[in-house]
Design an enzyme around this catalytic site. Structure first.
Site, PDB file in Angstrom:
ATOM      1  N   CYS A   2       0.858  -1.188   0.000  1.00 49.60           N
ATOM      2  CA  CYS A   2       0.000   0.000   0.000  1.00 49.60           C
ATOM      3  C   CYS A   2       0.888   1.229   0.000  1.00 49.60           C
ATOM      4  O   CYS A   2       2.064   1.164   0.298  1.00 49.60           O
ATOM      5  CB  CYS A   2      -0.874   0.002   1.246  1.00 49.60           C
ATOM      6  SG  CYS A   2      -1.884  -1.466   1.382  1.00 49.60           S
ATOM      7  N   ARG A  27       1.772   1.583  -5.879  1.00 47.85           N
ATOM      8  CA  ARG A  27       1.924   0.568  -4.830  1.00 47.85           C
ATOM      9  C   ARG A  27       0.615  -0.149  -4.540  1.00 47.85           C
ATOM     10  O   ARG A  27       0.585  -1.121  -3.776  1.00 47.85           O
ATOM     11  CB  ARG A  27       2.441   1.218  -3.557  1.00 47.85           C
ATOM     12  CG  ARG A  27       3.801   1.872  -3.670  1.00 47.85           C
ATOM     13  CD  ARG A  27       4.203   2.553  -2.372  1.00 47.85           C
ATOM     14  NE  ARG A  27       4.258   1.588  -1.298  1.00 47.85           N
ATOM     15  CZ  ARG A  27       5.321   0.837  -1.053  1.00 47.85           C
ATOM     16  NH1 ARG A  27       6.382   0.951  -1.813  1.00 47.85           N
ATOM     17  NH2 ARG A  27       5.321  -0.026  -0.065  1.00 47.85           N
ATOM     18  N   TRP A  75      -3.638  -1.802  -1.509  1.00 46.83           N
ATOM     19  CA  TRP A  75      -3.612  -3.071  -2.244  1.00 46.83           C
ATOM     20  C   TRP A  75      -4.183  -4.083  -1.265  1.00 46.83           C
ATOM     21  O   TRP A  75      -3.568  -4.401  -0.241  1.00 46.83           O
ATOM     22  CB  TRP A  75      -2.184  -3.437  -2.659  1.00 46.83           C
ATOM     23  CG  TRP A  75      -2.144  -4.604  -3.597  1.00 46.83           C
ATOM     24  CD1 TRP A  75      -2.363  -4.599  -4.949  1.00 46.83           C
ATOM     25  CD2 TRP A  75      -1.888  -5.978  -3.256  1.00 46.83           C
ATOM     26  NE1 TRP A  75      -2.252  -5.870  -5.472  1.00 46.83           N
ATOM     27  CE2 TRP A  75      -1.957  -6.743  -4.446  1.00 46.83           C
ATOM     28  CE3 TRP A  75      -1.600  -6.649  -2.078  1.00 46.83           C
ATOM     29  CZ2 TRP A  75      -1.747  -8.123  -4.499  1.00 46.83           C
ATOM     30  CZ3 TRP A  75      -1.389  -8.018  -2.099  1.00 46.83           C
ATOM     31  CH2 TRP A  75      -1.471  -8.737  -3.303  1.00 46.83           C
ATOM     32  N   ASN A 101       0.230  -0.520   6.152  1.00 47.91           N
ATOM     33  CA  ASN A 101       0.759  -1.305   5.045  1.00 47.91           C
ATOM     34  C   ASN A 101       1.333  -2.567   5.663  1.00 47.91           C
ATOM     35  O   ASN A 101       2.096  -2.495   6.617  1.00 47.91           O
ATOM     36  CB  ASN A 101       1.840  -0.525   4.296  1.00 47.91           C
ATOM     37  CG  ASN A 101       2.446  -1.348   3.169  1.00 47.91           C
ATOM     38  OD1 ASN A 101       1.832  -2.294   2.698  1.00 47.91           O
ATOM     39  ND2 ASN A 101       3.646  -0.999   2.748  1.00 47.91           N
ATOM     40  N   GLY A 102       0.958  -3.737   5.152  1.00 48.08           N
ATOM     41  CA  GLY A 102       1.482  -4.994   5.682  1.00 48.08           C
ATOM     42  C   GLY A 102       0.333  -5.909   6.075  1.00 48.08           C
ATOM     43  O   GLY A 102      -0.797  -5.756   5.616  1.00 48.08           O
ATOM     44  N   GLU A 484      11.658 -13.914 -18.875  1.00 51.00           N
ATOM     45  CA  GLU A 484      11.325 -12.506 -18.619  1.00 51.00           C
ATOM     46  C   GLU A 484      10.351 -11.980 -19.670  1.00 51.00           C
ATOM     47  O   GLU A 484       9.390 -11.277 -19.344  1.00 51.00           O
ATOM     48  CB  GLU A 484      12.597 -11.656 -18.593  1.00 51.00           C
ATOM     49  CG  GLU A 484      12.391 -10.169 -18.441  1.00 51.00           C
ATOM     50  CD  GLU A 484      11.657  -9.775 -17.159  1.00 51.00           C
ATOM     51  OE1 GLU A 484      11.503 -10.613 -16.252  1.00 51.00           O
ATOM     52  OE2 GLU A 484      11.181  -8.615 -17.103  1.00 51.00           O
ATOM     53  N   LYS A 488       6.566 -10.497 -18.754  1.00 50.27           N
ATOM     54  CA  LYS A 488       6.082  -9.176 -19.197  1.00 50.27           C
ATOM     55  C   LYS A 488       4.725  -9.304 -19.879  1.00 50.27           C
ATOM     56  O   LYS A 488       3.813  -8.525 -19.649  1.00 50.27           O
ATOM     57  CB  LYS A 488       7.106  -8.553 -20.151  1.00 50.27           C
ATOM     58  CG  LYS A 488       8.352  -8.064 -19.452  1.00 50.27           C
ATOM     59  CD  LYS A 488       8.087  -6.774 -18.762  1.00 50.27           C
ATOM     60  CE  LYS A 488       8.762  -6.460 -17.465  1.00 50.27           C
ATOM     61  NZ  LYS A 488       8.914  -7.436 -16.474  1.00 50.27           N
ATOM     62  N   GLU A 491       1.950 -10.167 -17.256  1.00 46.44           N
ATOM     63  CA  GLU A 491       1.545  -9.132 -16.280  1.00 46.44           C
ATOM     64  C   GLU A 491       0.949  -7.903 -16.969  1.00 46.44           C
ATOM     65  O   GLU A 491       0.257  -7.116 -16.357  1.00 46.44           O
ATOM     66  CB  GLU A 491       2.697  -8.742 -15.382  1.00 46.44           C
ATOM     67  CG  GLU A 491       3.928  -8.197 -16.061  1.00 46.44           C
ATOM     68  CD  GLU A 491       5.030  -7.859 -15.036  1.00 46.44           C
ATOM     69  OE1 GLU A 491       4.719  -7.613 -13.869  1.00 46.44           O
ATOM     70  OE2 GLU A 491       6.198  -7.834 -15.432  1.00 46.44           O
ATOM     71  N   LYS A 610       3.594  -2.658  -7.226  1.00 42.96           N
ATOM     72  CA  LYS A 610       4.999  -2.501  -7.563  1.00 42.96           C
ATOM     73  C   LYS A 610       5.913  -3.215  -6.589  1.00 42.96           C
ATOM     74  O   LYS A 610       6.914  -3.785  -6.976  1.00 42.96           O
ATOM     75  CB  LYS A 610       5.369  -1.015  -7.598  1.00 42.96           C
ATOM     76  CG  LYS A 610       6.796  -0.737  -8.013  1.00 42.96           C
ATOM     77  CD  LYS A 610       7.098  -1.246  -9.405  1.00 42.96           C
ATOM     78  CE  LYS A 610       8.517  -0.979  -9.816  1.00 42.96           C
ATOM     79  NZ  LYS A 610       8.852  -1.657 -11.089  1.00 42.96           N
TER      80      LYS A 610
HETATM   81  C1  AGP Z   1       8.272  -7.604 -12.676  1.00 45.80           C
HETATM   82  O1  AGP Z   1       7.841  -6.847 -13.801  1.00 45.80           O
HETATM   83  C2  AGP Z   1       7.384  -7.400 -11.468  1.00 45.80           C
HETATM   84  N1  AGP Z   1       7.230  -6.035 -11.153  1.00 45.80           N
HETATM   85  C3  AGP Z   1       7.803  -8.287 -10.299  1.00 45.80           C
HETATM   86  O2  AGP Z   1       8.073  -9.585 -10.774  1.00 45.80           O
HETATM   87  C4  AGP Z   1       9.051  -7.799  -9.529  1.00 45.80           C
HETATM   88  O3  AGP Z   1      10.207  -7.958 -10.321  1.00 45.80           O
HETATM   89  C5  AGP Z   1       9.186  -8.660  -8.261  1.00 45.80           C
HETATM   90  O4  AGP Z   1       8.019  -8.472  -7.484  1.00 45.80           O
HETATM   91  C6  AGP Z   1      10.419  -8.300  -7.438  1.00 45.80           C
HETATM   92  O5  AGP Z   1      10.330  -6.975  -7.014  1.00 45.80           O
HETATM   93  P1  AGP Z   1      11.650  -6.316  -6.368  1.00 45.80           P
HETATM   94  O6  AGP Z   1      12.692  -6.284  -7.454  1.00 45.80           O
HETATM   95  O7  AGP Z   1      11.225  -4.934  -5.943  1.00 45.80           O
HETATM   96  O8  AGP Z   1      12.060  -7.164  -5.211  1.00 45.80           O
END
Ligand code: AGP
Length: 615
Positions: A2, A27, A75, A101-102, A484, A488, A491, A610
């Site tokens: 969040c 977030r 979130w 948050n958490g 990767e 992409k 997501e 994020k």
């Molecule tokens: C990738 O596009 C995503 N945003 C997700 O897989 C991200 O890489 C993963 O959650 C790790 O996040 P971080 O690098 O902030 O630890």
């Protein structure tokens, strides 16, 4: 995941808080809410959906003027995204508002205790218990919200950032953190608290990094930080090394497009100052050289895109140093009873530095006696603080949920670590290390070349708009690139996409192929390790023979693939190990453009956030 903002100072709190929430919406955006104290009265507004819904509500039902306030963009973890479950949550008396948050893992028993004590809880969230616990604690604390917060935190289990205001303390904002991000912004006669410096960067770049189990009291001209027992603690001040404009879109329609375009600079900035005048590496890792020479195993742990960067690191580190290297999903790492010791170097890769799975892996590794090196893009975040050493990437803020420049700079960073290990340990002759570093130093230019040639990829993406599934295959470091590219697409375009080691196709997945199935093939350089190249050309023929639509990424001048490629995407010539830095970029563009063609919210894809700060 969040977004949290708190403010106390001379400005209208609502303006500062909503501006901060806009910067933090990446977030989480299931709901949003604000609370202010005005004339010793607490007033809240909250609404399900994105921030724009809250702003509409505020237009219809304005808040009174106030210089103390908090805000939250959610979130959802517990309780569906509706108005009642939106934060802030308020106690029975309407005196205290709290945002969180958490996850409060013992919320159920606390909820039962509060209900039995006569409290009325009207949401399905874990957070609401904190509001009612504060209500009881502030009475026992003689009205001190900070003492009440310390008492409440001592009862909570799990991960939490809590920020609260009290109608009877109109010039005070109190925060607390355990295993969840919170940073303080220090202004001139005003103070900020937020999940991320982006929330207050337009007002101040002076910040305070907070530690574990701490309570923070903010007033317009003072900051007091203690541990949960009330003992004052020292905190590290730092200056944010990017400005507010860097967090804006800079003329691009999407943060993701901006961040894709920033990759040449991000790669160059991550190399900056780390290559000496004679081509040697100068990394201030914070680990003594004798410790690096003593390493007998490397374990890389990360999540998602960062994990893919870790997979690439394995090939490079083992090739350059001959140290055995394992790569582990952080969410699996500590549950498989890994073999770690003081000669193990654990490398934790994380853009945000707040990913809970990775943070828990870091803690576990250190408990087992291993040394931990963090590779991170966020100064002041938790994972670097809890590691033995850190190598920061310098990608600048990455706002789009889908990781792009963070990935390429993570790959650069793990290359630097691998080469540095080789240099310190003498696993490679100095001239070999310097030769690879020269190639690495030339990568920003090559990344730029790729960006200038991706228009056909955008056109191809629009042609694939109605595809139901796309397969990605690669060999060697092309295999993590395939994973990767698939991630992409999942997501962003919300479509089935899967990455495979190309050699694995014939062991089952090739049965997935139907006429017209798009298959993206990452072809390594025909120079050097050409055996891999020749085998993947055979794989292209195999899938083509079964009707696949072949989309081939191959380097300039590689004519061997032309007869088998329905679409050919060229990348500059570079050593096999460095190719992910150029081969990944067309895949980022493909996913971004395809999602745009589908009308999706590219910067804030559904169900995602994020930074995943819960396990
Ligand atoms: C990738 O596009 C995503 N945003 C997700 O897989 C991200 O890489 C993963 O959650 C790790 O996040 P971080 O690098 O902030 O630890």
């Amino acid at each position: 995941m969040c977004g949290i903002v708190g403010y106390v100072g001379a400005k209208q709190a609502l303006e500062v808080v909503v501006s901060g929430l806009r910067r933090l919406e990446y977030r989480g955006y299931d709901s949003a809410g604000v609370a202010v104290v005005s004339d010793s009265v607490l007033v809240t507004r909250k609404r399900a959906g994105k921030l724009v819904n809250l702003e509409s509500l505020l237009g219809a039902e304005p808040l009174p003027e106030s210089t103390t306030g908090i805000g939250h963009t959610r979130w959802a973890t517990h309780g569906v995204p509706n108005d009642a479950n939106a934060h802030p949550h308020v106690d029975c008396s309407g005196r205290i508002a709290v945002i969180h948050n958490g996850i409060i893992e013992n919320f159920a028993e606390l909820r039962a205790e509060l209900s039995a004590g006569g409290h009325s809880l009207d949401s399905d969230t874990d957070t609401e218990v904190a509001a009612h616990l504060l209500e009881e604690a502030v009475e026992r604390a003689g009205g001190s919200l900070a003492d009440a917060m310390r008492a409440v935190c001592a009862r909570l289990e799990g991960a939490f950032t809590l920020v609260a205001i009290d109608s009877r303390s109109p010039d005070l904002v109190v925060g607390a953190r355990r295993n969840s991000p919170l940073v303080v912004g220090v202004g001139d006669g005003e103070m900020f608290m937020a999940s991320d410096v982006a929330a207050f960067i337009e007002y101040t770049r002076d910040a305070l990094e907070l530690g574990q189990d701490q309570v923070i009291e903010l007033r317009a001209d003072s900051v007091l930080v203690t541990d949960f027992a009330g003992n004052p603690v020292e905190v590290r001040a730092f200056r944010v090394d990017w400005d507010a404009s860097a967090a804006e879109k800079g003329g691009y329609d999407l943060f993701m497009l901006k961040e894709i375009a920033e990759q040449p600079k991000a790669v160059a900035d991550t190399l900056l100052g780390r290559i000496g005048p004679n081509g040697e590496l100068r990394l201030d890792l914070g680990l003594p050289e004798e410790a690096l020479r003593d390493i007998d195993k490397v374990v890389i742990t990360a999540c998602g895109t960062a994990y893919h960067a870790g997979m690439i690191a394995k090939y490079a580190i083992e090739h350059w140093t001959r140290i055995p290297c394992e790569v582990e999903l952080a969410s699996e790492f500590r549950y498989r009873d890994p073999i770690l010791g003081r000669r193990t170097l654990v490398i934790a890769i994380s853009q945000s530095g707040e990913t809970m799975d990775t943070l828990m892996a870091v803690r576990y590794a250190r408990e087992q006696g291993a040394r931990v090196l963090a590779i991170c893009n966020t100064n002041g975040s938790t994972i670097p603080r809890e590691s033995d050493a850190v190598l920061y990437t310098h990608a600048g803020p990455e706002v789009a949920v889908a990781s792009t420049k963070a990935f390429t700079t993570q790959v650069v960073a793990v290359y630097l670590v691998g080469l540095y290990l080789a240099q310190v340990r003498g696993d490679k002759f100095g001239d070999e290390v310097r030769a690879i570093i020269r190639e690495l130093a030339d990568m920003p230019r090559k990344v730029d070349i790729v960006l200038d040639t991706v228009e056909p990829v955008r056109e191809l993406a629009r042609q694939l708009k109605d595809a139901t599934s796309v397969l990605f295959i690669g060999r060697h470091v092309g295999f993590p690139v395939a994973l990767e590219g698939a991630l992409k697409l999942k997501e962003l375009a919300y479509m089935h996409a899967e990455g495979f080691a190309a050699g694995e196709l014939k062991h089952g997945p090739i049965a997935l192929l139907e006429p017209g199935t798009p298959v993206v093939v990452i072809v390594p350089s025909p120079l050097g390790r050409s055996v891999i190249h020749d085998k993947i050309v055979s794989n292209i023929q195999e899938v083509r023979a079964r009707g696949a639509l072949t989309i081939v990424i191959a380097e300039e001048g590689d004519e061997s693939v032309e007869a088998w490629a329905d679409h050919l995407i060229r990348v500059p010539v570079c050593p096999t190990l460095l190719q992910p830095l150029v081969a990944t970029i067309p895949l980022q563009v493909l996913a971004c453009e395809l999602a745009t063609a589908k009308g999706h919210d590219v910067d804030q894809p559904r169900n995602l956030a994020k930074s995943v700060t819960v396990e």
